[in-house]
Write a protein that holds these residues in place. Structure first.
Motif, PDB file in Angstrom:
ATOM      1  N   HIS A 132       0.892  -1.321  -0.102  1.00  0.00           N
ATOM      2  CA  HIS A 132      -0.102   0.024  -0.118  1.00  0.00           C
ATOM      3  C   HIS A 132       0.756   1.206   0.149  1.00  0.00           C
ATOM      4  N   ARG A 133       2.117   1.042  -0.035  1.00  0.00           N
ATOM      5  CA  ARG A 133       3.120   2.296  -0.053  1.00  0.00           C
ATOM      6  C   ARG A 133       3.402   2.310  -1.444  1.00  0.00           C
ATOM      7  N   ALA A 134       3.620   3.595  -2.049  1.00  0.00           N
ATOM      8  CA  ALA A 134       4.010   3.815  -3.511  1.00  0.00           C
ATOM      9  C   ALA A 134       5.603   4.511  -3.144  1.00  0.00           C
ATOM     10  N   GLY A 167      -0.821  -5.606   7.558  1.00  0.00           N
ATOM     11  CA  GLY A 167      -1.948  -4.925   8.282  1.00  0.00           C
ATOM     12  C   GLY A 167      -2.414  -3.647   7.539  1.00  0.00           C
ATOM     13  N   GLY A 168      -1.994  -2.524   7.415  1.00  0.00           N
ATOM     14  CA  GLY A 168      -2.572  -1.454   6.469  1.00  0.00           C
ATOM     15  C   GLY A 168      -2.756  -1.855   5.129  1.00  0.00           C
ATOM     16  N   ALA A 169      -2.155  -2.812   4.694  1.00  0.00           N
ATOM     17  CA  ALA A 169      -2.037  -3.273   3.005  1.00  0.00           C
ATOM     18  C   ALA A 169      -3.486  -4.005   3.119  1.00  0.00           C
ATOM     19  N   ALA A 205      -1.513   1.194  17.088  1.00  0.00           N
ATOM     20  CA  ALA A 205      -1.207   2.663  17.464  1.00  0.00           C
ATOM     21  C   ALA A 205      -1.028   3.446  16.195  1.00  0.00           C
ATOM     22  N   LYS A 206      -1.025   2.888  15.004  1.00  0.00           N
ATOM     23  CA  LYS A 206      -1.075   3.792  13.808  1.00  0.00           C
ATOM     24  C   LYS A 206      -2.265   4.587  13.582  1.00  0.00           C
ATOM     25  N   VAL A 207      -2.679   5.286  14.376  1.00  0.00           N
ATOM     26  CA  VAL A 207      -4.001   6.172  14.363  1.00  0.00           C
ATOM     27  C   VAL A 207      -4.210   6.817  13.222  1.00  0.00           C
TER      28      VAL A 207
END
Ligand SMILES: Nc1ncnc2c1ncn2[C@@H]1O[C@H](COP(=O)(O)OP(=O)(O)O)[C@@H](O)[C@H]1O
Ligand SMILES: O=C(OP(=O)(O)O)[C@H](O)COP(=O)(O)O
Length: 394
Positions: A150-152, A373-375, A196-198
């Motif tokens: 999800h990171r470019a 997670g984010g991905a 924690a990555k609000v």
């Protein structure tokens, strides 16, 4: 998946730049959870067995474009070497002449791990010059870093524009399993969001509210919502500028008929440490100067009941600071509820959530442990993952 994979390309004798997600927890210079390293082994072994020169690249933590000694990948190379049963060389840079010299010494089947790609400011900026430097090391690009898809960034997206670019086995597996579970989800469908990555995760909630029947909030993320409800949260984690957003999500949930669950009690401590004074309080009674570091037992009971009644649960982010035993009960309780819920398909996402499930020896009882997670959250939202989009179509 309609993207080319390592099975579709010639590997013999090729220099392959393989992006993996080795963003693993470390303590005193040792890897404390190697789930993400093990997850990348099928791809690495396949590259080795097919005679490629395997140049691995990963980020570790968030060094913000600077060299941070504790975030060197040296302990990761050591663990990878043990898992592969073969020597893994570790470079002290991620590109440049010294790295090229190392690569020129490689034989077919050798493995070299580059230094943390986030030591360079160009990585997160997706600087085309850095992407070209990475590309100049190799003849083929393989992306197996689902957790960072999800990171470019230069090593996850930019580089793919300069080399033939294909997916690895982990990337494929993650997209297949998540795609199947989420394309037509069984209901009730519950998402549990913690950690924690609000800043990263709060935005995801908006789209999730269009998809799920139940949304459960825990971990550090929860206290911005507790504050939005008008309660004092002492020194608990807070994103002040997200309070209005949190309020709007609670309103949206009501409007959409989504059940929105928040902690009803918490374990609070007078400092961020294992040995702090601690007590169990109702959520509206967090004392000033104290911080909530775990959800309380009544919350665990409530969340366990929702889990048991769900057919599909996706869980991302621990419920408390599970790394310290004093604040691990909330995360453990939710993990146990998922393990016990036999009629529930459970997907765990995120480095720390996966590590937590491992720590409690419950990994076997989950249906799918995603390395992202984010991905996985962004995938679930229906967003295109830039690291996947940049790969070559079949
Ligand atoms: N109440 C809390 N206060 C502070 N930190 C918390 C709290 N609850 C959980 N955390 C921390 O959140 C971290 C994991 O967050 P995150 O990276 O968002 O999860 P994941 O890697 O599973 O996606 C853990 O290190 C944990 O200690
Ligand atoms: O640990 C990761 O994400 P996750 O915590 O969402 O699972 C990935 O390695 C991405 O790291 P990042 O969120 O610092 O870009």
């Amino acid at each position: 998946m309609n993207k080319k994979s390592i099975k579709d390309v010639e590997l013999q004798g090729k220099r392959v730049f393989c992006r993996v997600d080795f963003n693993v927890p470390l303590k005193d210079g040792n890897v404390t959870d190697d789930t993400r390293i093990r997850a990348a082994l099928p791809t690495i072994k396949y590259l080795v067995e097919n005679g490629a020169k395997v140049i691995l690249a990963s980020h570790l933590g968030r060094p913000k474009g600077q060299v941070v000694e504790e975030l060197r990948l040296t302990p990761v190379a050591k663990r990878l070497s043990e898992l592969l049963g073969k020597d893994v060389k570790k470079a002290n840079e991620a590109y440049g002449e010294s790295v090229k010299a190392e690569i020129s010494k490689m034989n077919n089947g050798d493995v070299l791990l580059l230094e943390n790609v986030r030591f360079y400011p160009g990585e997160e900026k997706n600087d085309p010059e850095l992407a070209k430097e990475f590309a100049s090391l190799a003849e083929l690009y393989v992306n197996d870093a689902f957790g960072a898809a999800h990171r470019a960034h230069a090593s996850t997206e930019g580089i793919a524009h300069h080399l033939p670019a294909v997916s690895g086995f982990l990337m494929q597996k993650e997209l297949d399993v998540l795609g199947k579970a989420l394309s037509n989800p069984e209901r009730p469908f519950t998402a549990i969001i913690g950690g924690a990555k609000v800043k990263d995760k709060i935005g995801v909630i908006d789209n999730l509210l269009d998809k799920v029947d139940n949304l459960i909030i825990g971990g550090g993320l929860a206290y911005t919502f507790v504050k939005a409800q008008g309660h004092e949260i002492g020194k608990s984690l807070l994103e002040e500028d997200k309070i209005d957003l949190a309020k709007s999500f609670m309103a949206k949930a009501k409007e959409k008929g989504v059940n929105f669950y928040m902690p009803v009690d918490a374990i609070v401590a007078d400092e961020f440490s294992e040995t702090a004074n601690k007590k169990e309080v109702a959520i509206e009674e967090i004392p000033a100067d104290w911080q909530a570091l775990d959800i309380g037992p009544k919350t665990v009971e409530l969340y366990a009941k929702v889990i048991k009644e769900s057919k599909l649960v996706i869980w991302n982010g621990p419920m408390g600071v599970f790394e310290m035993d004093a604040y691990a009960n909330g995360t453990k309780g939710v993990a146990e509820a998922l393990a016990d819920a036999t009629g529930t398909y459970s997907i765990i996402g995120g480095g720390d959530s996966a590590a937590a499930v491992e720590k409690f020896h419950l990994a076997e009882k989950m249906d799918h442990i995603s390395t992202g997670g984010g991905a996985s959250l962004e995938f679930m939202e229906g967003k295109t993952l830039p690291g996947v989009a940049a790969l070559n179509d079949k």
